[in-house]
Design a protein around this motif. Structure first.
Motif, PDB file in Angstrom:
ATOM      1  N   GLY A  42       0.820  -1.169  -0.068  1.00  0.00           N
ATOM      2  CA  GLY A  42      -0.130   0.049   0.011  1.00  0.00           C
ATOM      3  C   GLY A  42       1.007   1.196  -0.168  1.00  0.00           C
ATOM      4  N   SER A  43       0.224   2.488   0.235  1.00  0.00           N
ATOM      5  CA  SER A  43       0.657   3.631   0.478  1.00  0.00           C
ATOM      6  C   SER A  43       2.152   3.894   1.026  1.00  0.00           C
ATOM      7  CB  SER A  43      -0.407   4.745   0.717  1.00  0.00           C
ATOM      8  OG  SER A  43       0.150   6.131   0.478  1.00  0.00           O
ATOM      9  N   PRO A  44       2.224   3.240   2.153  1.00  0.00           N
ATOM     10  CA  PRO A  44       3.478   3.522   2.933  1.00  0.00           C
ATOM     11  C   PRO A  44       4.620   3.213   2.190  1.00  0.00           C
ATOM     12  CG  PRO A  44       1.894   2.484   4.452  1.00  0.00           C
ATOM     13  CD  PRO A  44       1.221   2.555   3.066  1.00  0.00           C
ATOM     14  N   ALA A  45       4.713   1.891   1.343  1.00  0.00           N
ATOM     15  CA  ALA A  45       5.717   1.539   0.414  1.00  0.00           C
ATOM     16  C   ALA A  45       6.137   2.415  -0.395  1.00  0.00           C
ATOM     17  CB  ALA A  45       5.276   0.064  -0.081  1.00  0.00           C
ATOM     18  N   LEU A  46       5.186   3.106  -1.135  1.00  0.00           N
ATOM     19  CA  LEU A  46       5.488   4.028  -1.958  1.00  0.00           C
ATOM     20  C   LEU A  46       6.441   5.235  -1.539  1.00  0.00           C
ATOM     21  CD1 LEU A  46       5.199   5.354  -4.890  1.00  0.00           C
ATOM     22  CD2 LEU A  46       3.283   6.384  -4.183  1.00  0.00           C
ATOM     23  N   LEU A  47       5.997   5.703  -0.245  1.00  0.00           N
ATOM     24  CA  LEU A  47       6.827   6.492   0.521  1.00  0.00           C
ATOM     25  C   LEU A  47       8.118   6.042   0.877  1.00  0.00           C
ATOM     26  CD1 LEU A  47       3.995   8.387   2.524  1.00  0.00           C
ATOM     27  CD2 LEU A  47       4.716   8.911   0.110  1.00  0.00           C
ATOM     28  N   ALA A  48       8.003   4.924   1.440  1.00  0.00           N
ATOM     29  CA  ALA A  48       9.427   4.167   1.933  1.00  0.00           C
ATOM     30  C   ALA A  48      10.485   4.046   0.646  1.00  0.00           C
ATOM     31  CB  ALA A  48       9.122   2.953   2.739  1.00  0.00           C
ATOM     32  N   SER A  49       9.680   3.794  -0.448  1.00  0.00           N
ATOM     33  CA  SER A  49      10.781   3.536  -1.533  1.00  0.00           C
ATOM     34  C   SER A  49      11.419   4.795  -2.006  1.00  0.00           C
ATOM     35  CB  SER A  49       9.966   2.886  -2.817  1.00  0.00           C
ATOM     36  OG  SER A  49       8.771   3.702  -3.412  1.00  0.00           O
ATOM     37  N   PHE A  50      10.699   5.992  -2.107  1.00  0.00           N
ATOM     38  CA  PHE A  50      11.342   7.023  -2.229  1.00  0.00           C
ATOM     39  C   PHE A  50      12.201   7.343  -1.326  1.00  0.00           C
ATOM     40  CE2 PHE A  50      11.795  11.833  -2.016  1.00  0.00           C
ATOM     41  CZ  PHE A  50      12.196  12.120  -3.179  1.00  0.00           C
ATOM     42  N   LEU A  51      12.180   7.192  -0.149  1.00  0.00           N
ATOM     43  CA  LEU A  51      13.153   7.217   1.124  1.00  0.00           C
ATOM     44  C   LEU A  51      14.360   6.530   0.698  1.00  0.00           C
ATOM     45  CD1 LEU A  51      11.158   7.475   4.420  1.00  0.00           C
ATOM     46  CD2 LEU A  51      12.340   9.308   3.199  1.00  0.00           C
ATOM     47  N   ALA A  52      14.261   5.337   0.205  1.00  0.00           N
ATOM     48  CA  ALA A  52      15.180   4.405  -0.332  1.00  0.00           C
ATOM     49  C   ALA A  52      16.205   5.085  -1.419  1.00  0.00           C
ATOM     50  CB  ALA A  52      14.785   3.136  -0.481  1.00  0.00           C
ATOM     51  N   LEU A  53      15.414   5.686  -2.409  1.00  0.00           N
ATOM     52  CA  LEU A  53      15.999   6.429  -3.424  1.00  0.00           C
ATOM     53  C   LEU A  53      16.836   7.401  -2.923  1.00  0.00           C
ATOM     54  CD1 LEU A  53      13.116   6.374  -6.094  1.00  0.00           C
ATOM     55  CD2 LEU A  53      15.256   4.787  -6.035  1.00  0.00           C
ATOM     56  N   LEU A  54      16.436   8.087  -2.073  1.00  0.00           N
ATOM     57  CA  LEU A  54      17.053   9.351  -1.372  1.00  0.00           C
ATOM     58  C   LEU A  54      18.478   8.671  -0.935  1.00  0.00           C
ATOM     59  CD1 LEU A  54      14.740  11.866   0.316  1.00  0.00           C
ATOM     60  CD2 LEU A  54      16.157  12.064  -1.722  1.00  0.00           C
ATOM     61  N   GLU A  99      -5.924  -2.103  11.520  1.00  0.00           N
ATOM     62  CA  GLU A  99      -6.893  -3.308  10.957  1.00  0.00           C
ATOM     63  C   GLU A  99      -8.005  -2.779  10.332  1.00  0.00           C
ATOM     64  OE1 GLU A  99      -5.754  -6.348  10.615  1.00  0.00           O
ATOM     65  OE2 GLU A  99      -4.113  -6.060  12.018  1.00  0.00           O
ATOM     66  N   GLY A 100      -8.721  -3.290   9.175  1.00  0.00           N
ATOM     67  CA  GLY A 100      -9.998  -2.742   8.621  1.00  0.00           C
ATOM     68  C   GLY A 100      -9.926  -1.524   8.026  1.00  0.00           C
ATOM     69  N   CYS A 101      -8.639  -1.153   7.773  1.00  0.00           N
ATOM     70  CA  CYS A 101      -8.664   0.189   6.705  1.00  0.00           C
ATOM     71  C   CYS A 101      -7.983   0.060   5.266  1.00  0.00           C
ATOM     72  CB  CYS A 101      -7.672   1.266   7.433  1.00  0.00           C
ATOM     73  SG  CYS A 101      -8.540   1.944   9.126  1.00  0.00           S
ATOM     74  N   ALA A 102      -7.583   0.732   4.639  1.00  0.00           N
ATOM     75  CA  ALA A 102      -6.746   0.546   3.291  1.00  0.00           C
ATOM     76  C   ALA A 102      -5.640  -0.371   3.503  1.00  0.00           C
ATOM     77  CB  ALA A 102      -6.404   2.161   2.637  1.00  0.00           C
ATOM     78  N   ARG A 103      -5.135  -1.157   2.517  1.00  0.00           N
ATOM     79  CA  ARG A 103      -4.049  -1.887   2.621  1.00  0.00           C
ATOM     80  C   ARG A 103      -2.805  -0.948   3.163  1.00  0.00           C
ATOM     81  NH1 ARG A 103      -1.725  -6.838   1.124  1.00  0.00           N
ATOM     82  NH2 ARG A 103      -3.787  -7.712   0.512  1.00  0.00           N
ATOM     83  N   GLY A 104      -2.087  -1.490   4.050  1.00  0.00           N
ATOM     84  CA  GLY A 104      -0.771  -0.757   4.518  1.00  0.00           C
ATOM     85  C   GLY A 104      -1.057   0.296   5.534  1.00  0.00           C
ATOM     86  N   SER A 105      -2.417   0.649   5.770  1.00  0.00           N
ATOM     87  CA  SER A 105      -2.568   1.849   6.775  1.00  0.00           C
ATOM     88  C   SER A 105      -1.836   1.559   8.112  1.00  0.00           C
ATOM     89  CB  SER A 105      -4.032   1.798   7.167  1.00  0.00           C
ATOM     90  OG  SER A 105      -5.055   2.068   5.883  1.00  0.00           O
ATOM     91  N   GLY A 106      -1.222   2.790   8.525  1.00  0.00           N
ATOM     92  CA  GLY A 106      -0.451   2.763   9.766  1.00  0.00           C
ATOM     93  C   GLY A 106      -0.755   4.065  10.571  1.00  0.00           C
ATOM     94  N   GLY A 107      -0.482   3.986  11.881  1.00  0.00           N
ATOM     95  CA  GLY A 107      -0.504   5.066  12.757  1.00  0.00           C
ATOM     96  C   GLY A 107       0.185   6.263  12.475  1.00  0.00           C
TER      97      GLY A 107
END
Length: 366
Positions: free
Chosen positions: A256-268, A332-340
């Protein structure tokens, strides 16, 4: 403060995406939409990849593999036959909206005209006539389904990737809906609100996770949108080789969405310092500070574009490392990958009630 949340009209997206493929001095098209090597759109598979999957599958069907068993396999490469099963599994759960054939004829004339402008210049060296016609139908179907978004430049590339990987029109529409609604929430709205919100979130995450690079960005006065536009709005579909795009999408669709942001941090982490060093070595004493910053941004994008094909395993490693830091506690119960943590940072960037967000998405826990 998490910084200023920029508000700009969606028409500005064309300029933002154009900058991703241009040097400070020239307006060159990105490789994905212009000339490309014959193997640029190949997605190679080797025997070792298939052997890894066969061993873990142990006679089970791809659909029966638990998510925990998939992580290592996905991060080291996914054969197309398994990707064709797993990607729909990850975007499943959305309500039925009807078929592409039913929807595509209902798109308004304004959206159809915008789609037609981009259609023939979308991957001119790779999409065949039948695929291009399918792309038109999928984009028109989405515009009819969601007229408040309609069509936004960059969505043509998001829809082209599944078509290039032999997904059906129905699956491609489902992929586009999942990405626009869940992976990139609000990115493609009338004022790109979600995109600029998450640029602000990325600034906060960079300060938290990569403080030295954040400090360098501040010294250069280099806004993150100069580096992140293509990655966030098209999931890097415009400039990367298709094999690397597919690897990125494997983890982004799965997490989900967190992986997109994490992958950009990885590119940085992988490319920013080298880009800054190259710019510094090539800078003239008379260079203007703004021009130097633009040169750093250009070199960063070029290093990513030319290097990611051979460094995608490293990208997967760093993305997995950063993913729990970006997401925080799972919800739980939110969009895939949702986090606090991500929910909290987005609420802060949006100016929402942070206290209410903490109650709904606690940042501590499992």
């Amino acid at each position: 403060t998490w910084g200023t949340l920029f508000k700009q009209p969606r028409a500005h997206i064309a300029q933002l995406l154009h900058l991703q493929g241009s040097s400070p001095a020239e307006g060159a098209e990105g490789a994905f939409e212009g000339e490309a090597d014959a193997d640029f759109f190949d997605v190679p598979e080797d025997a070792a990849m298939h052997e890894r999957w066969l061993e873990v599958l142990g006679g089970r069907s791809t659909a029966a593999i638990p998510e925990g068993d998939l992580m290592m396999l996905v991060d080291t490469g996914t054969p197309l036959k398994h990707r064709l099963v797993l990607w729909p599994r990850w975007w499943a759960g959305m309500p039925d909206i009807g078929s592409v054939e039913e929807l595509q004829s209902r798109a308004c004339e304004e959206h159809v005209a915008q789609i037609e402008l981009d259609l023939n210049r979308t991957l001119p060296n790779s999409l065949r006539g039948q695929q291009r016609r399918a792309l038109r139908r999928v984009l028109c179907a989405f515009a009819a389904h969601c007229p408040t978004v309609g069509y936004c430049q960059g969505m043509n590339l998001l829809a082209a990737v599944p078509l290039l990987l032999c997904f059906s029109e129905g699956d491609t529409l489902a992929a586009l809906r999942y990405i626009v609604d869940s992976v990139c929430p609000g990115y493609h709205g009338p004022h790109l609100e979600g995109f600029f919100r998450d640029v602000t979130v990325l600034n906060a995450l960079t300060n938290l996770i990569l403080p030295d690079i954040h400090r360098d960005l501040e010294v250069l006065d280099l806004p993150l949108q100069m580096l992140a536009t293509d990655h966030l709005l098209t999931l890097s579909a415009r400039a990367w080789p298709l094999a690397a795009v597919a690897r990125l999408w494997d983890v982004v669709l799965m997490e989900g969405s967190p992986a997109l942001l994490a992958s950009f941090l990885a590119l940085l982490q992988m490319y920013f310092r080298e880009a800054a060093a190259c710019s510094k070595a090539g800078a003239r004493s008379t260079s203007h500070e703004t021009r130097f910053s633009a040169d750093v941004a250009f070199r960063f994008r070029e290093l990513v574009r030319t290097g990611i094909g051979s460094s995608v395993d490293e990208l997967m490693f760093h993305t997995r490392k950063f993913l729990p830091l970006v997401r925080g506690s799972t919800v739980e119960g939110c969009a895939r990958g949702s986090g606090g943590l991500l929910a909290l940072l987005r609420a802060e960037a949006d100016g929402s009630d942070v206290v209410e967000c903490i109650v709904k998405h606690p940042t501590h826990g499992h």
